[in-house]
Design a protein around this motif. Structure first.
Motif, mmCIF file in Angstrom:
data_model
loop_
_atom_site.group_PDB
_atom_site.id
_atom_site.type_symbol
_atom_site.label_atom_id
_atom_site.label_comp_id
_atom_site.label_asym_id
_atom_site.label_seq_id
_atom_site.Cartn_x
_atom_site.Cartn_y
_atom_site.Cartn_z
ATOM 1 N N PRO A 190 0.838 -1.201 0.000
ATOM 2 C CA PRO A 190 0.000 0.000 0.000
ATOM 3 C C PRO A 190 0.870 1.248 0.000
ATOM 4 N N VAL A 191 0.336 2.319 -0.511
ATOM 5 C CA VAL A 191 1.135 3.524 -0.715
ATOM 6 C C VAL A 191 1.699 4.127 0.577
ATOM 7 N N PRO A 192 1.025 4.020 1.740
ATOM 8 C CA PRO A 192 1.634 4.611 2.939
ATOM 9 C C PRO A 192 2.975 3.994 3.326
ATOM 10 N N ALA A 193 3.262 2.785 2.845
ATOM 11 C CA ALA A 193 4.512 2.108 3.199
ATOM 12 C C ALA A 193 5.690 2.536 2.320
ATOM 13 N N VAL A 194 5.426 3.330 1.284
ATOM 14 C CA VAL A 194 6.455 3.654 0.300
ATOM 15 C C VAL A 194 7.594 4.477 0.893
ATOM 16 N N THR A 195 7.269 5.436 1.754
ATOM 17 C CA THR A 195 8.294 6.324 2.303
ATOM 18 C C THR A 195 9.387 5.533 3.014
ATOM 19 N N GLU A 196 8.981 4.674 3.924
ATOM 20 C CA GLU A 196 9.960 3.883 4.679
ATOM 21 C C GLU A 196 10.715 2.930 3.764
ATOM 22 N N ALA A 197 10.015 2.314 2.814
ATOM 23 C CA ALA A 197 10.659 1.351 1.919
ATOM 24 C C ALA A 197 11.727 2.025 1.052
ATOM 25 N N LEU A 198 11.457 3.234 0.597
ATOM 26 C CA LEU A 198 12.458 3.970 -0.177
ATOM 27 C C LEU A 198 13.645 4.380 0.693
ATOM 28 N N SER A 199 13.359 4.851 1.898
ATOM 29 C CA SER A 199 14.436 5.334 2.756
ATOM 30 C C SER A 199 15.338 4.206 3.232
ATOM 31 N N LYS A 200 14.798 3.001 3.340
ATOM 32 C CA LYS A 200 15.587 1.857 3.809
ATOM 33 C C LYS A 200 16.213 1.055 2.671
ATOM 34 N N GLY A 201 15.975 1.473 1.437
ATOM 35 C CA GLY A 201 16.569 0.778 0.304
ATOM 36 C C GLY A 201 15.838 -0.486 -0.112
ATOM 37 N N VAL A 202 14.646 -0.704 0.445
ATOM 38 C CA VAL A 202 13.827 -1.844 0.018
ATOM 39 C C VAL A 202 13.376 -1.639 -1.426
ATOM 40 N N LEU A 203 13.208 -0.384 -1.812
ATOM 41 C CA LEU A 203 12.777 -0.026 -3.161
ATOM 42 C C LEU A 203 13.831 0.818 -3.857
ATOM 43 N N ASP A 204 13.908 0.623 -5.185
ATOM 44 C CA ASP A 204 14.689 1.526 -6.037
ATOM 45 C C ASP A 204 13.819 2.640 -6.598
ATOM 46 N N GLY A 205 12.518 2.437 -6.512
ATOM 47 C CA GLY A 205 11.589 3.431 -7.037
ATOM 48 C C GLY A 205 10.164 2.993 -6.807
#
Length: 342
Positions: A190-205
């Motif tokens: 879900p979109v609310p989880a994106v901030t943390e995932a980006l900051s922790k490197g779980v996501l590239d984008g």
């Protein structure tokens, strides 16, 4: 007491009862998953609430609970409206994969145009004609889309090759399948989880529209944004504003009319217009922050469209197994989009 006085007392009691019924007041709880400063909570739901409260002369009061304050997770919001945990909910339909299969046709790649207002009206008309059975457990107030989805990445995406192998957030199963076809590694959340995932490197984008970027700080966490030439966006997500059936049925007729007057295609357009305005703001914030926006040229976009085209056939074949004529629904969706994109 004389019979005459008794009769007058009865009339007075009946009148008081009638006035009490007429003046009935109700407080409804609306639950949604974004922070209150998000585009839809701030620019669509809040004015929608004020309009209902004004038109009901204050007899309907709606309390908005943001960011899952009433508990649960975003994928549970539709059921919270169904079950009466909340009286009204706003949520992404794709958060419950496989449940709204007729409605999710609007999420197919490059199907919709660049205006959320237009695609929201098209979606509402399509659902009314083809998919109301998917909402039989609630009083559906409206459905809408966001504006054209795009890519927000740490490293620039300038073509298909540069996307390959990137861990990209996809909000729905259709978007995730599209990302697979395009060579990315989809990460569903879900979109609310994106901030943390980006900051922790779980996501590239991530895939999101412009409007939600600022509230999630995406424009600060990534510095590259990829858009697409031509008249279509990469994808859209579908949303529903739903009301508990019992909460609606308990309303007196005049208050039901207030709710009805603030439902339907005009409300879809209102929410869509808020998304369009939010997209302008989000894009401007990214530019002011010095971020780089890459618009893929038409020839490259055609490569993406060809590569992602099997998402359509995958969907048609899948829903066929559920007894649904996907080809017909896709044709209906395209016709509805064409009607409102003129």
């Amino acid at each position: 007491m004389s019979p005459w006085k008794f009769k007058l007392a009865g009339v007075a009691l009946a009148a008081a009862t009638s006035m009490g019924a007429f003046a009935q007041e109700v407080t409804l709880r609306l639950h949604q998953f974004l922070p209150p400063q998000g585009t839809i909570p701030a620019k669509a739901i809040t004015p929608w609430i004020k309009k209902i409260e004004t038109e009901s002369n204050g007899r309907i009061k709606i309390q908005m609970f943001s960011a899952m304050q009433l508990g649960g997770t975003p994928p549970q919001l539709y059921d919270q409206a169904r079950d009466g945990v909340a009286d009204i909910t706003w949520t992404v339909l794709g958060y419950t994969p496989g449940r709204f299969m007729k409605t999710e046709v609007f999420e197919l790649p490059f199907l919709t145009g660049l205006s959320s207002e237009a695609s929201s009206k098209a979606l509402f008309e399509y659902v009314q004609k083809n998919a109301m059975d998917e909402f039989k457990d609630v009083k559906l107030l409206t459905v809408h889309t966001h504006g054209p989805g795009l890519l927000h990445t740490k490293q620039p995406v300038v073509g298909l090759e540069s996307l390959r192998g990137m861990k990209i957030r996809g909000g729905t199963r259709i978007v995730n399948n599209m990302l697979v076809k395009l060579g990315a590694t989809p990460v569903g959340m879900p979109v609310p989880a994106v901030t943390e995932a980006l900051s922790k490197g779980v996501l590239d984008g991530t895939t999101i529209p412009w409007e939600v970027g600022p509230s999630l700080k995406v424009n600060e966490l990534v510095k590259n944004h990829t858009t697409f030439a031509g008249g279509n966006g990469l994808y859209v997500t579908t949303f529903a504003l739903s009301m508990n059936k019992s909460a609606y049925e308990k309303l007196p007729a005049d208050l039901k009319k207030v709710i009805d007057n603030n439902s339907g295609i005009e409300t879809a357009a209102f929410f869509g217009k808020a998304m369009d305005e939010g997209d302008k703001v989000g894009r401007e914030i990214a530019l002011k922050g010095g971020n780089k926006i890459t618009e893929l040229e038409l020839a490259e976009v055609q490569r993406w469209r060809r590569t992602a085209s099997t998402v359509e056939s995958d969907w048609i074949n899948e829903v066929k197994g559920k007894g649904i004529d996907g080809a017909k629904l896709l044709s209906e969706a395209k016709a509805s989009m064409a009607k409102y994109s003129k």
